[in-house]
Design a protein around this motif. Structure first.
Motif, PDB file in Angstrom:
ATOM      1  N   ILE A   1      -6.101   6.164  -0.434  1.00 23.23           N
ATOM      2  CA  ILE A   1      -7.177   6.065   0.552  1.00 23.23           C
ATOM      3  C   ILE A   1      -8.471   6.612  -0.033  1.00 23.23           C
ATOM      4  O   ILE A   1      -9.538   5.979   0.044  1.00 23.23           O
ATOM      5  CB  ILE A   1      -6.811   6.822   1.839  1.00 23.23           C
ATOM      6  CG1 ILE A   1      -5.711   6.077   2.609  1.00 23.23           C
ATOM      7  CG2 ILE A   1      -8.041   7.007   2.728  1.00 23.23           C
ATOM      8  CD1 ILE A   1      -6.170   4.788   3.253  1.00 23.23           C
ATOM      9  N   ARG A   2      -8.403   7.802  -0.633  1.00 26.20           N
ATOM     10  CA  ARG A   2      -9.611   8.426  -1.187  1.00 26.20           C
ATOM     11  C   ARG A   2     -10.190   7.578  -2.313  1.00 26.20           C
ATOM     12  O   ARG A   2     -11.410   7.428  -2.423  1.00 26.20           O
ATOM     13  CB  ARG A   2      -9.292   9.837  -1.686  1.00 26.20           C
ATOM     14  CG  ARG A   2      -8.840  10.797  -0.592  1.00 26.20           C
ATOM     15  CD  ARG A   2      -8.927  12.251  -1.056  1.00 26.20           C
ATOM     16  NE  ARG A   2      -8.204  12.472  -2.301  1.00 26.20           N
ATOM     17  CZ  ARG A   2      -6.918  12.796  -2.372  1.00 26.20           C
ATOM     18  NH1 ARG A   2      -6.206  12.907  -1.255  1.00 26.20           N
ATOM     19  NH2 ARG A   2      -6.319  13.014  -3.536  1.00 26.20           N
ATOM     20  N   GLN A   3      -9.330   7.018  -3.149  1.00 27.84           N
ATOM     21  CA  GLN A   3      -9.804   6.181  -4.246  1.00 27.84           C
ATOM     22  C   GLN A   3     -10.480   4.928  -3.701  1.00 27.84           C
ATOM     23  O   GLN A   3     -11.551   4.529  -4.188  1.00 27.84           O
ATOM     24  CB  GLN A   3      -8.643   5.788  -5.150  1.00 27.84           C
ATOM     25  CG  GLN A   3      -9.061   4.975  -6.373  1.00 27.84           C
ATOM     26  CD  GLN A   3      -7.871   4.618  -7.243  1.00 27.84           C
ATOM     27  OE1 GLN A   3      -6.807   4.245  -6.753  1.00 27.84           O
ATOM     28  NE2 GLN A   3      -8.022   4.759  -8.550  1.00 27.84           N
TER      29      GLN A   3
ATOM     30  N   HIS B   1     -12.021   1.631   4.264  1.00 33.18           N
ATOM     31  CA  HIS B   1     -10.780   2.389   4.137  1.00 33.18           C
ATOM     32  C   HIS B   1     -10.888   3.751   4.832  1.00 33.18           C
ATOM     33  O   HIS B   1      -9.879   4.311   5.256  1.00 33.18           O
ATOM     34  CB  HIS B   1     -10.388   2.553   2.667  1.00 33.18           C
ATOM     35  CG  HIS B   1      -9.667   1.357   2.127  1.00 33.18           C
ATOM     36  ND1 HIS B   1     -10.312   0.268   1.588  1.00 33.18           N
ATOM     37  CD2 HIS B   1      -8.334   1.053   2.083  1.00 33.18           C
ATOM     38  CE1 HIS B   1      -9.422  -0.643   1.225  1.00 33.18           C
ATOM     39  NE2 HIS B   1      -8.212  -0.191   1.509  1.00 33.18           N
ATOM     40  N   ALA B   2     -12.102   4.261   4.966  1.00 34.68           N
ATOM     41  CA  ALA B   2     -12.308   5.490   5.741  1.00 34.68           C
ATOM     42  C   ALA B   2     -12.117   5.204   7.226  1.00 34.68           C
ATOM     43  O   ALA B   2     -11.480   5.982   7.952  1.00 34.68           O
ATOM     44  CB  ALA B   2     -13.706   6.054   5.485  1.00 34.68           C
TER      45      ALA B   2
ATOM     46  N   VAL C   1     -13.644  13.099   6.994  1.00 32.15           N
ATOM     47  CA  VAL C   1     -12.256  13.412   7.325  1.00 32.15           C
ATOM     48  C   VAL C   1     -11.308  12.610   6.444  1.00 32.15           C
ATOM     49  O   VAL C   1     -10.301  13.136   5.942  1.00 32.15           O
ATOM     50  CB  VAL C   1     -11.980  13.135   8.817  1.00 32.15           C
ATOM     51  CG1 VAL C   1     -10.483  13.200   9.119  1.00 32.15           C
ATOM     52  CG2 VAL C   1     -12.741  14.126   9.684  1.00 32.15           C
ATOM     53  N   ALA C   2     -11.608  11.324   6.225  1.00 31.19           N
ATOM     54  CA  ALA C   2     -10.737  10.501   5.390  1.00 31.19           C
ATOM     55  C   ALA C   2     -10.734  10.971   3.941  1.00 31.19           C
ATOM     56  O   ALA C   2      -9.686  10.986   3.287  1.00 31.19           O
ATOM     57  CB  ALA C   2     -11.174   9.036   5.468  1.00 31.19           C
ATOM     58  N   LEU C   3     -11.898  11.376   3.434  1.00 33.08           N
ATOM     59  CA  LEU C   3     -11.970  11.883   2.061  1.00 33.08           C
ATOM     60  C   LEU C   3     -11.273  13.235   1.926  1.00 33.08           C
ATOM     61  O   LEU C   3     -10.741  13.573   0.872  1.00 33.08           O
ATOM     62  CB  LEU C   3     -13.433  12.003   1.621  1.00 33.08           C
ATOM     63  CG  LEU C   3     -14.120  10.688   1.240  1.00 33.08           C
ATOM     64  CD1 LEU C   3     -15.620  10.904   1.075  1.00 33.08           C
ATOM     65  CD2 LEU C   3     -13.514  10.117  -0.045  1.00 33.08           C
ATOM     66  N   ARG C   4     -11.254  14.000   2.998  1.00 28.79           N
ATOM     67  CA  ARG C   4     -10.619  15.317   2.969  1.00 28.79           C
ATOM     68  C   ARG C   4      -9.114  15.238   3.169  1.00 28.79           C
ATOM     69  O   ARG C   4      -8.349  15.890   2.451  1.00 28.79           O
ATOM     70  CB  ARG C   4     -11.217  16.197   4.073  1.00 28.79           C
ATOM     71  CG  ARG C   4     -10.688  17.628   4.089  1.00 28.79           C
ATOM     72  CD  ARG C   4     -11.122  18.323   5.371  1.00 28.79           C
ATOM     73  NE  ARG C   4     -10.478  17.752   6.542  1.00 28.79           N
ATOM     74  CZ  ARG C   4     -10.927  17.917   7.788  1.00 28.79           C
ATOM     75  NH1 ARG C   4     -12.029  18.607   8.017  1.00 28.79           N
ATOM     76  NH2 ARG C   4     -10.273  17.369   8.802  1.00 28.79           N
TER      77      ARG C   4
END
Length: 261
Positions: free
Chosen positions: A151-153, A97-98, A142-145
């Motif tokens: 997305i983050r979950q 997902h990242a 970047v994806a987590l931020r």
């Protein structure tokens, strides 16, 4: 003028190619299984040199599966697609997902400053290879931020599953899984070079991605290098890209392309 603004592209028929038959769905969703089974079986018997090419082909076909999953072109539901990305996150040792978050932005901002995935395409080949660990780290960071809550979950769930999978493999000394994990981590370290640099280096605003024209080369690379065609029509599944390529060339006979190899 960018190729995307060529009015002839509007005449290319592609929507019928987005629909998969039952057989095509089986192929697109199960294309990794023979190579995964072969690599794990050979590793079980400690035949690591024989397992290595099978692991490579599993990684290549795995990229094909998750790439289609990013664009929801596997022919299955969104829930099934989510689980496909989740399962392949563990099997390929990267939170898909990242990768998905950055890949969709790559399509939106192709080779621009905001394109984190495409950043290594502007590097020299050796630098792009050495950049591999940073490439993977940046995709996740970047994806987590910047990614949305879902997305983050999803990324956190995938990272947790990957850690548990690796801990179990090494704690119980499951050598064939230890081999698989190390092989996949090695593949991920080179993914920036092979999955991005090879198909975008030395491109410009007009021809922003490379392609691979000879059918026999595409046969041995599982159609993964019809990259210009994919950027023009990302809603077309990989299995249909050869036909899409033919249709594009018919409508744009003067199309200038850059070959992957």
């Amino acid at each position: 003028m960018s190729l995307l603004h060529d009015q002839r592209l509007r005449t290319v028929r592609w929507r019928d190619l987005s629909r998969l038959t039952f057989t095509e769905k089986v192929i697109e969703n199960g294309i990794t299984l023979p190579w995964l089974i072969a690599s794990l079986t050979l590793a079980w018997f400690h035949l690591y040199l024989l397992a290595a090419p099978c692991s490579f082909l599993f990684f290549l076909t795995g990229l094909r599966v998750v790439h289609n999953g990013f664009h929801h072109t596997l022919g299955v539901s969104k829930t099934a697609t989510w689980f496909t990305l989740f399962l392949n996150s563990m099997l390929m040792m990267t939170a898909m997902h990242a990768v998905k978050y950055n890949h969709l932005r790559h399509h939106k901002y192709c080779l621009q400053e905001e394109d984190v995935e495409g950043n290594c395409a502007r590097m020299k080949p050796l630098v792009a290879v050495l950049y591999g660990p940073i490439f993977i780290y940046r995709l996740h960071a970047v994806a987590l931020r910047d990614g949305g809550k879902a997305i983050r979950q999803g990324i956190r769930i995938e990272l947790a599953a990957m850690v548990l999978f690796a801990l179990a493999a090494f704690f119980f000394r499951l050598r064939f899984l230890e081999y698989h994990i190390l092989a996949m981590l090695t593949g991920e370290l080179f993914s920036g070079f092979f999955a991005v640099w090879t198909v975008h280096h030395d491109c410009d605003e007009h021809v922003f991605a490379r392609t691979l024209s000879p059918r026999w080369k595409n046969f041995f690379t599982y159609n993964m290098f019809y990259h210009l065609e994919h950027h023009l029509f990302p809603g077309v599944p990989t299995i249909k890209l050869p036909e899409l390529s033919t249709r594009i060339r018919e409508k744009l006979p003067d199309l200038q392309v850059k070959e992957v190899f």
